[in-house]
Design a protein around this motif. Structure first.
Motif, mmCIF file in Angstrom:
data_model
loop_
_atom_site.group_PDB
_atom_site.id
_atom_site.type_symbol
_atom_site.label_atom_id
_atom_site.label_comp_id
_atom_site.label_asym_id
_atom_site.label_seq_id
_atom_site.Cartn_x
_atom_site.Cartn_y
_atom_site.Cartn_z
ATOM 1 N N GLY A 1 -7.206 17.737 12.236
ATOM 2 C CA GLY A 1 -6.905 16.304 12.243
ATOM 3 C C GLY A 1 -7.742 15.547 13.265
ATOM 4 O O GLY A 1 -8.367 14.539 12.950
ATOM 5 N N TYR A 2 -7.760 16.082 14.475
ATOM 6 C CA TYR A 2 -8.538 15.412 15.521
ATOM 7 C C TYR A 2 -10.020 15.346 15.150
ATOM 8 O O TYR A 2 -10.681 14.341 15.373
ATOM 9 N N ALA A 3 -10.527 16.461 14.595
ATOM 10 C CA ALA A 3 -11.953 16.518 14.291
ATOM 11 C C ALA A 3 -12.332 15.498 13.215
ATOM 12 O O ALA A 3 -13.482 15.120 13.095
ATOM 13 N N LEU A 4 -11.345 15.053 12.416
ATOM 14 C CA LEU A 4 -11.632 14.048 11.388
ATOM 15 C C LEU A 4 -11.544 12.638 11.956
ATOM 16 O O LEU A 4 -11.721 11.665 11.236
ATOM 17 N N GLY A 5 -11.215 12.539 13.233
ATOM 18 C CA GLY A 5 -11.183 11.223 13.855
ATOM 19 C C GLY A 5 -9.805 10.598 13.911
ATOM 20 O O GLY A 5 -9.677 9.394 14.084
ATOM 21 N N ALA A 6 -8.771 11.417 13.758
ATOM 22 C CA ALA A 6 -7.415 10.872 13.815
ATOM 23 C C ALA A 6 -6.957 10.757 15.266
ATOM 24 O O ALA A 6 -7.362 11.538 16.124
ATOM 25 N N THR A 7 -6.107 9.772 15.513
ATOM 26 C CA THR A 7 -5.540 9.612 16.858
ATOM 27 C C THR A 7 -4.369 10.588 17.017
ATOM 28 O O THR A 7 -3.854 11.100 16.023
ATOM 29 N N GLN B 1 -1.599 9.688 14.738
ATOM 30 C CA GLN B 1 -1.880 9.981 13.321
ATOM 31 C C GLN B 1 -1.774 11.479 13.047
ATOM 32 O O GLN B 1 -1.265 11.891 12.003
ATOM 33 N N GLN C 1 1.006 12.596 10.404
ATOM 34 C CA GLN C 1 0.527 12.977 9.077
ATOM 35 C C GLN C 1 0.161 14.446 8.936
ATOM 36 O O GLN C 1 -0.001 14.932 7.834
ATOM 37 N N ARG D 1 -15.776 11.049 16.629
ATOM 38 C CA ARG D 1 -15.530 12.218 15.780
ATOM 39 C C ARG D 1 -15.698 11.901 14.293
ATOM 40 O O ARG D 1 -15.811 12.815 13.477
ATOM 41 N N ARG D 2 -15.706 10.622 13.967
ATOM 42 C CA ARG D 2 -15.960 10.291 12.567
ATOM 43 C C ARG D 2 -17.456 10.316 12.287
ATOM 44 O O ARG D 2 -17.861 10.456 11.140
ATOM 45 N N GLY E 1 -9.422 12.899 5.739
ATOM 46 C CA GLY E 1 -10.011 12.192 6.863
ATOM 47 C C GLY E 1 -9.865 10.683 6.705
ATOM 48 O O GLY E 1 -9.565 9.971 7.660
ATOM 49 N N ARG F 1 -7.572 9.133 4.753
ATOM 50 C CA ARG F 1 -6.156 8.788 4.779
ATOM 51 C C ARG F 1 -5.601 8.819 6.193
ATOM 52 O O ARG F 1 -4.883 7.922 6.616
ATOM 53 N N LEU F 2 -5.950 9.895 6.910
ATOM 54 C CA LEU F 2 -5.426 10.064 8.271
ATOM 55 C C LEU F 2 -5.722 8.865 9.132
ATOM 56 O O LEU F 2 -4.902 8.444 9.942
ATOM 57 N N THR F 3 -6.937 8.359 8.972
ATOM 58 C CA THR F 3 -7.343 7.290 9.864
ATOM 59 C C THR F 3 -7.084 5.925 9.263
ATOM 60 O O THR F 3 -7.558 4.919 9.771
ATOM 61 N N ARG G 1 -14.349 18.075 3.258
ATOM 62 C CA ARG G 1 -13.436 17.172 3.965
ATOM 63 C C ARG G 1 -14.159 16.491 5.114
ATOM 64 O O ARG G 1 -13.957 15.301 5.375
ATOM 65 N N ALA G 2 -15.015 17.255 5.813
ATOM 66 C CA ALA G 2 -15.768 16.659 6.922
ATOM 67 C C ALA G 2 -16.789 15.659 6.400
ATOM 68 O O ALA G 2 -16.981 14.596 6.987
ATOM 69 N N VAL H 1 -15.862 11.812 5.379
ATOM 70 C CA VAL H 1 -15.786 10.751 6.400
ATOM 71 C C VAL H 1 -17.167 10.142 6.665
ATOM 72 O O VAL H 1 -17.289 9.184 7.407
#
Ligand SMILES: Nc1ncnc2c1ncn2[C@@H]1O[C@H](COP(=O)(O)OP(=O)(O)O)[C@@H](O)[C@H]1O
Ligand SMILES: [Mg+2]
Lengths: 299, 256
Positions: free
Chosen positions: A179-185, A188, A192, B89-90, B114, B116-118, B165-166, B169
């Motif tokens: 999750g973090y690596a995808l840029g989530a806070t 989040q 999620q 990280r994005r 990625g 959705r999460l953000t 998935r990576a 983003v």
């Protein structure tokens, strides 16, 4: 020692000491496992006996038909209301507490966690006293359903918190990292990724908590008294709930009353069985999921 | 392999990292060229993972972790005050050693996770899904079961899903920490093929303990030892005539 003796297969000799001890241990474990079954059996036996001991079993049926059944039903509905309100308070608070406790390790957190876990062992009557002081006297909520629900929420809060905490801990860090690596806070990731993954565990803890609240009578006696008369559905009114209904019937002098009480007990037990079975089912499914290829060790 | 000089995408200056009091990276400085594969090799525990986790600021998520020095992405310090780690990280995606798709989500939802999460609305969700799944050569295998759970895929497929998935983003840089360590040789070969395709569009930093892999797929190779960068050069130079005897000892299998 002769040659022949030495060649004799081990399994043909008498079992060695440690093996016998192992068997004894297994037998004790088995006996302990059977204990709850025994308890239920005794309860059911008592039930059948008191039913059969009645001079006129039809009296019970008659009384049930006359309104006893309605009262019973009302108390069940009251209980459902009560535990729903209780869950609405206890689940968010318990999960919130668990989330708080799951942050980076700090002494304060460990102390709090220990505190919450040990609350689970406090007799529920004491929570009744707390409820009486806090909700009835200090907050003037009266002897109401709200007071009763809040008090029960105190009783079951540790159950929810402890279950939620272990469910959160079981979520692998790899998922958080993803999750973090995808840029989530952090929020989040929690909402999620972590919470959905921990959901089955949290749910099964919640169900156990509800089961506990459903059968709890002692703290309610303190905060709501044995009010059985209320039939209004307003949330502020004290209403009959199942454990108190059973208790009231048990102390009633009428002979048939105790048989009716046992009918209540059956309903209570049945509900508890269904609830804990459901909780077990959820946990089982949760655990099976972990055997999937995703959790396999790479080596 | 890379004869023509290419623009610098990432550059490290005196990068050091600690876990508590323990220093595990010691003043690493070098440049990573854009749209090339830079491999990081070195024995286990030499700081390879810590190093790439400093690039996308995952290192600081560990308790007690500390970083000093600079990492520049397109000339901007990623540890600068105005940079939010989430934004960074994005642009700098990461793939881990162990495939880690979200097990309760469907394949499709994993690809879009990625976004959705953000909270980024995926208006062209289906297009994105097809595009990135094609990019990782997974589309034909999963197009009929996009709605089944990601944990029904094989480990190799899961890892390709994680790469997809990576990519969804839309990062510029892809950090890969031993992405094949958990895979069998066939799945590994597929990922290596994929790296060749991705190389044209992304800047890739690939940590591997597999020297043959580094030799096969990378343009440049850096050799780490005990938290220090021993040397970095074009891959063919590292594997045919390294400048440092320690590199030579390592690639000829004398230790590690
Ligand atoms: N979370 C951690 N806490 C403390 N020390 C760590 C942690 N992770 C790694 N280390 C240490 O840092 C050093 C470098 O580790 P790592 O970057 O994982 O090496 P590599 O990826 O090259 O095997 C090792 O000595 C390891 O023991
Ligand atoms: Mg590593």
């Amino acid at each position: 020692m002769t040659r022949g003796e030495r060649l004799r297969p081990v399994s043909l000799g008498p079992p060695p000491r440690h093996q016998r001890r192992g068997r004894l241990f297994a037998a004790v474990c088995m006996a302990v496992t059977l204990l709850p079954v025994l308890v239920v059996a005794v309860l059911l036996g008592a039930l059948v006996q008191s039913g059969a001991g009645l001079d006129e079993p039809t009296v019970v049926l008659h009384h049930l038909a006359e309104g006893g059944a309605q009262q019973l039903l009302r108390s069940v509905v009251g209980s459902l209301w009560l535990v729903s309100m209780c869950a609405c308070v206890a689940v968010p608070l318990g999960v919130g507490a668990a989330l708080q406790l799951e942050g980076p390790r700090r002494p304060v957190r460990s102390a709090l966690a220990l505190n919450i876990a040990s609350l689970a062992g406090v007799p529920s009557v004491l929570f009744g006293l707390v409820g009486l002081e806090l909700f009835v006297r200090a907050l003037h909520l009266g002897h109401s359903m709200v007071t009763a629900a809040l008090t029960l929420a105190l009783v079951v809060l540790p159950i929810v918190a402890v279950a939620a905490r272990s469910a959160l801990r079981a979520v692998p860090d790899e998922l958080r990292e993803a999750g973090y690596a995808l840029g989530a806070t952090p929020w989040q990731v929690t909402r999620q990724v972590v919470l959905p993954a921990a959901l089955p565990g949290i749910l099964s803890g919640t169900i156990l908590a509800i089961a506990r609240a459903f059968g709890e009578a002692a703290p309610l006696l303190l905060v709501a008294g044995m009010t059985m008369s209320g039939s209004s559905t307003a949330l502020g009114d004290p209403r009959g709930v199942l454990p108190l209904h059973v208790l009231a019937l048990l102390v009633e002098p009428r002979t048939a009353a105790s048989a009716e009480a046992l009918v209540g007990v059956v309903v209570l037990l049945g509900t508890l069985l269904v609830l804990s079975g459901w909780a077990m089912h959820l946990r089982h499914r949760h655990e099976r999921r972990r055997d999937g290829p995703w959790f396999e060790d790479p080596r | 392999m890379s004869a023509t000089p290419t623009p610098v995408k990432l550059s490290m200056h005196e990068l050091s990292a600690w876990y508590g009091d323990r220093k595990v990276l010691d003043r690493i400085s070098f440049d990573v060229p854009a749209t090339r594969i830079t491999a990081i090799i070195g024995p286990s525990g030499c700081g390879k993972s810590t190093f790439i986790r400093c690039i996308n600021r995952m290192h600081e998520l560990m308790a007690e972790a500390r970083v000093q020095g600079r990492v520049e992405l397109d000339g901007h310090d990623v540890y600068g005050l105005e940079v939010a780690p989430e934004q960074l990280r994005r642009r700098v995606g990461m793939v881990f050693q162990k495939p880690n798709p979200f097990p309760t989500m469907s394949i499709r939802d994993n690809v879009l996770a990625g976004l959705r999460l953000t909270g980024t609305p995926a208006s062209d969700g289906d297009d994105t899904v097809e595009q990135v799944l094609r990019a990782v050569a997974l589309w034909d295998e999963v197009r009929d079961r996009l709605r089944s759970r990601a944990d029904t895929l094989s480990a190799g497929q899961q890892q390709r899903l994680c790469i997809a998935r990576a990519l969804a983003v839309r990062p510029d840089v892809l950090l890969m920490d031993e992405p094949c360590a958990a895979l069998d040789p066939i799945a590994t070969a597929r990922i290596e093929d994929l790296l060749g395709d991705l190389r044209t569009r992304y800047t890739i930093v690939l940590v591997t303990h597999n020297m043959q892999q580094a030799a096969r797929v990378s343009d440049r190779t850096g050799f780490f030892l005990g938290g220090q960068l021993v040397e970095i050069d074009d891959t063919d130079i590292i594997f045919t005539g390294p400048g440092d005897p320690r590199t030579e000892d390592y690639i000829t299998g004398k230790f590690g």
